[in-house]
Design a protein around this motif. Structure first.
Motif, PDB file in Angstrom:
ATOM      1  N   GLN A  33       0.842  -1.195   0.000  1.00  0.00           N
ATOM      2  CA  GLN A  33       0.000   0.000   0.000  1.00  0.00           C
ATOM      3  C   GLN A  33       0.881   1.251   0.000  1.00  0.00           C
ATOM      4  N   PHE A  47     -13.239   2.931  -1.256  1.00  0.00           N
ATOM      5  CA  PHE A  47     -12.772   1.555  -1.167  1.00  0.00           C
ATOM      6  C   PHE A  47     -12.802   0.877  -2.534  1.00  0.00           C
ATOM      7  N   LYS A  48     -13.857   1.100  -3.293  1.00  0.00           N
ATOM      8  CA  LYS A  48     -13.958   0.514  -4.635  1.00  0.00           C
ATOM      9  C   LYS A  48     -12.808   1.009  -5.517  1.00  0.00           C
ATOM     10  N   TYR A  50      -9.950   2.233  -4.459  1.00  0.00           N
ATOM     11  CA  TYR A  50      -8.728   1.701  -3.859  1.00  0.00           C
ATOM     12  C   TYR A  50      -8.482   0.272  -4.343  1.00  0.00           C
ATOM     13  N   GLN A  51      -9.532  -0.545  -4.304  1.00  0.00           N
ATOM     14  CA  GLN A  51      -9.400  -1.940  -4.739  1.00  0.00           C
ATOM     15  C   GLN A  51      -8.951  -2.027  -6.190  1.00  0.00           C
ATOM     16  N   PHE A  54      -5.349  -0.889  -6.447  1.00  0.00           N
ATOM     17  CA  PHE A  54      -4.444  -1.877  -5.863  1.00  0.00           C
ATOM     18  C   PHE A  54      -4.281  -3.078  -6.798  1.00  0.00           C
ATOM     19  N   LEU A  55      -5.394  -3.591  -7.301  1.00  0.00           N
ATOM     20  CA  LEU A  55      -5.332  -4.760  -8.185  1.00  0.00           C
ATOM     21  C   LEU A  55      -4.582  -4.462  -9.480  1.00  0.00           C
TER      22      LEU A  55
END
Length: 156
Positions: A33, A47-48, A50-51, A54-55
């Motif tokens: 992160q 969060f969506k 961020y996901q 991140f992916l």
């Protein structure tokens, strides 16, 4: 001497992992992160995003590590990613990919098996029968090769 930082962030993360981590080390989720410069999400919408970020960064990082540094990461659920030792890399890759192939073949089999056969035209019934035969052949090949490769991996 100045310290250059590579961009995008996942490219720098790949370089850092290759230089600072040893086989068997855990690259923690917190480390990743920070390496990706991602902020902790504070709401569902964040969060969506961020996901997805991140992916996308993880996919690019894994590809960079594999192609440029010949390193593979194995997911350790909830903790991070382990740097896979070269002696384990082929077996890990084989089992990982074979699991995905078997899963996709299962989906294909379901789509072919669960069809309103009585509503198909004669031509489409022939195509359906051909697709079933091909699927049987591919499934038999995958099953046979999976057993053969597993036996070879355990023997070595």
């Amino acid at each position: 001497m100045t310290n250059t930082t590579l961009h995008p962030e996942w490219r720098q993360a790949a370089k850092d992992i290759a230089e600072k981590f040893k086989y068997g080390d855990l690259v923690s989720m917190v480390w990743l992160q920070e390496a990706f410069h991602l902020q902790e999400p504070k709401c569902i919408d964040e969060f969506k995003s961020y996901q997805l970020d991140f992916l996308a960064s993880m996919d690019a990082l894994r590809q960079e590590l594999l192609e440029e540094h010949k390193l593979v990461l194995r997911n350790v659920r909830g903790a991070g990613y382990e740097v896979v030792e070269p002696n384990e890399q082929v077996e890990f890759a084989w089992h990982s990919a074979f699991g995905k192939v078997k899963q996709e073949l299962g989906k294909l089999a379901g789509a072919i098996r669960n069809i309103r056969y009585d509503e198909l035209s004669e031509e489409k019934r022939r195509e359906h029968a051909d697709a079933q035969a091909k699927l049987c052949g591919v499934t038999a090949f995958v099953r046979r090769e999976g057993k053969r490769k597993t036996g070879l991996l355990k023997a070595s």
